[in-house]
Design an enzyme around this catalytic site. Structure first.
Site, PDB file in Angstrom:
ATOM      1  N   ASP A 180       6.246  -4.282  -0.972  1.00 22.99           N
ATOM      2  CA  ASP A 180       5.692  -3.002  -0.036  1.00 22.99           C
ATOM      3  C   ASP A 180       6.683  -1.766  -0.150  1.00 22.99           C
ATOM      4  O   ASP A 180       7.743  -2.123  -0.151  1.00 22.99           O
ATOM      5  CB  ASP A 180       5.028  -3.500   1.099  1.00 22.99           C
ATOM      6  CG  ASP A 180       3.684  -2.646   1.568  1.00 22.99           C
ATOM      7  OD1 ASP A 180       3.590  -1.605   1.107  1.00 22.99           O
ATOM      8  OD2 ASP A 180       3.216  -3.157   2.557  1.00 22.99           O
ATOM      9  N   GLY A 181       6.042  -0.662   0.245  1.00 25.02           N
ATOM     10  CA  GLY A 181       7.074   0.357   0.272  1.00 25.02           C
ATOM     11  C   GLY A 181       7.332   0.592   1.834  1.00 25.02           C
ATOM     12  O   GLY A 181       7.026   0.020   2.640  1.00 25.02           O
ATOM     13  N   GLY A 192       3.895   2.414   7.842  1.00 21.93           N
ATOM     14  CA  GLY A 192       2.341   2.982   8.358  1.00 21.93           C
ATOM     15  C   GLY A 192       1.944   4.218   8.286  1.00 21.93           C
ATOM     16  O   GLY A 192       1.072   4.614   8.547  1.00 21.93           O
ATOM     17  N   GLY A 244       0.982   5.225   5.576  1.00 20.84           N
ATOM     18  CA  GLY A 244      -0.381   5.249   4.740  1.00 20.84           C
ATOM     19  C   GLY A 244      -1.353   4.809   5.816  1.00 20.84           C
ATOM     20  O   GLY A 244      -2.699   4.641   5.317  1.00 20.84           O
ATOM     21  N   LYS A 282      14.221   7.554   1.427  1.00 21.59           N
ATOM     22  CA  LYS A 282      13.771   6.747   2.341  1.00 21.59           C
ATOM     23  C   LYS A 282      15.043   5.983   3.136  1.00 21.59           C
ATOM     24  O   LYS A 282      14.756   5.592   4.143  1.00 21.59           O
ATOM     25  CB  LYS A 282      12.822   5.688   1.919  1.00 21.59           C
ATOM     26  CG  LYS A 282      11.494   6.124   1.090  1.00 21.59           C
ATOM     27  CD  LYS A 282      10.631   6.968   1.965  1.00 21.59           C
ATOM     28  CE  LYS A 282       9.297   7.174   1.419  1.00 21.59           C
ATOM     29  NZ  LYS A 282       9.084   8.106   0.387  1.00 21.59           N
ATOM     30  N   THR A 336       0.853  -0.984   0.126  1.00 18.66           N
ATOM     31  CA  THR A 336       0.020  -0.025   0.005  1.00 18.66           C
ATOM     32  C   THR A 336       0.973   1.348  -0.061  1.00 18.66           C
ATOM     33  O   THR A 336       2.114   1.319   0.412  1.00 18.66           O
ATOM     34  CB  THR A 336      -0.740  -0.008   1.299  1.00 18.66           C
ATOM     35  OG1 THR A 336      -1.753  -1.063   1.144  1.00 18.66           O
ATOM     36  CG2 THR A 336      -1.665   1.247   1.504  1.00 18.66           C
ATOM     37  N   GLY A 337       0.467   2.210  -0.752  1.00 21.15           N
ATOM     38  CA  GLY A 337       1.302   3.474  -0.639  1.00 21.15           C
ATOM     39  C   GLY A 337       1.477   3.921  -1.956  1.00 21.15           C
ATOM     40  O   GLY A 337       1.143   3.291  -3.106  1.00 21.15           O
ATOM     41  N   THR A 361       4.373   4.239  -3.767  1.00 19.54           N
ATOM     42  CA  THR A 361       5.458   3.465  -4.485  1.00 19.54           C
ATOM     43  C   THR A 361       4.732   2.228  -4.892  1.00 19.54           C
ATOM     44  O   THR A 361       4.997   1.685  -5.932  1.00 19.54           O
ATOM     45  CB  THR A 361       6.735   3.334  -3.690  1.00 19.54           C
ATOM     46  OG1 THR A 361       7.179   4.478  -3.241  1.00 19.54           O
ATOM     47  CG2 THR A 361       7.938   2.723  -4.443  1.00 19.54           C
ATOM     48  N   GLU A 383      -0.197  -4.890   6.596  1.00 15.42           N
ATOM     49  CA  GLU A 383       0.971  -5.093   5.736  1.00 15.42           C
ATOM     50  C   GLU A 383       1.981  -5.931   6.809  1.00 15.42           C
ATOM     51  O   GLU A 383       2.691  -6.821   6.200  1.00 15.42           O
ATOM     52  CB  GLU A 383       1.573  -3.687   5.791  1.00 15.42           C
ATOM     53  CG  GLU A 383       1.030  -2.618   4.720  1.00 15.42           C
ATOM     54  CD  GLU A 383       1.643  -1.347   4.715  1.00 15.42           C
ATOM     55  OE1 GLU A 383       1.170  -0.659   3.741  1.00 15.42           O
ATOM     56  OE2 GLU A 383       2.308  -0.868   5.708  1.00 15.42           O
TER      57      GLU A 383
END
Length: 225
Positions: free
Chosen positions: A80-81, A94, A96, A120, A25-26, A28, A102
């Site tokens: 995931d990002g 988290g 998002g 990041k 989610t997010g 990226t 996640e």
């Protein structure tokens, strides 16, 4: 140069026929899901588990076959990002608001890939707030306990209202500062009644895929995995 898209597109190349794939989610992960959708359109056969309602809606629109978490006993690959990650592969996630789902999916995965733009990468995590998902019932008491520990919790608000996660919970964002004692914080948070999950994802990934402003994509392998 869209560094997030570079990372997302590269990560999608690790998805192979027959896999059960966790879709993150997010911003990226959004690019990665689009790339996987394109591959599915071109004949890739996978089943996917989305980590949020937003990703579920995106995946459905792209025609990616979906499973619920209760339909699987393993995940082959989770992509995931992250919000921040240090050289020891300790990440904060988290931002998002999807950290609980996640973490469930990442914990089930045989292999985890974190994707990001180069901003990041940090020496020490903590400049980004640490999200903690807490039950609405007793949230005031949980917040008070985090305050007592000196974690500077702030209840997340979005559009003028207290933010509610896909699971119906609140999020407390802890303002700890870079270089906090990861183990101490993890242990104390885990012991607070009403805490469902925290956004510390410690040494979980097999590799990081980093989109750079130069147009290069770095793949950093975790020697411990």
């Amino acid at each position: 140069m869209d560094m997030k898209k570079l990372a997302g597109d590269k990560a999608a190349t690790y998805v192979k026929d027959g896999m059960v794939v966790g879709l993150g989610t997010g911003s990226t992960a959004y690019h990665m899901v689009n790339a996987v959708g394109e591959m599915v359109k071109n004949g890739l056969k996978i089943q996917a588990i989305p980590t949020s309602k937003a990703t579920e809606a995106q995946a459905r629109e792209l025609g990616i076959p979906l499973l619920t978490i209760d339909q699987v006993d393993h995940v082959d690959l989770d992509i995931d990002g992250v919000d921040e990650i240090d050289p020891q592969f300790n990440a904060i996630k988290g931002g998002g608001g999807a950290l609980y789902r996640e973490k469930v999916v990442a914990t089930l995965a045989k292999q985890v890939i974190w994707i990001m733009d180069e901003s990041k990468l940090v020496d020490k995590i903590g400049a980004f707030h640490l999200p903690v998902e807490i039950a609405q019932y007793g949230s005031k008491q949980a917040m008070a306990k985090m305050e007592e520990y000196g974690f500077h919790p702030v209840l997340r608000v979005r559009d003028g209202k207290t933010f509610v996660t896909d699971n119906g919970n609140f999020i407390a964002d802890l303002h700890l500062g870079a270089g906090f004692d990861i183990e101490d914080v993890r242990e104390k948070i885990s012991g607070i009644v009403g805490v469902l999950e925290h956004g510390l994802f410690l040494n979980m990934c097999k590799r990081m895929i980093v989109g750079c402003a130069s147009g290069e994509v770095k793949v950093i392998e975790n020697p411990a995995k």
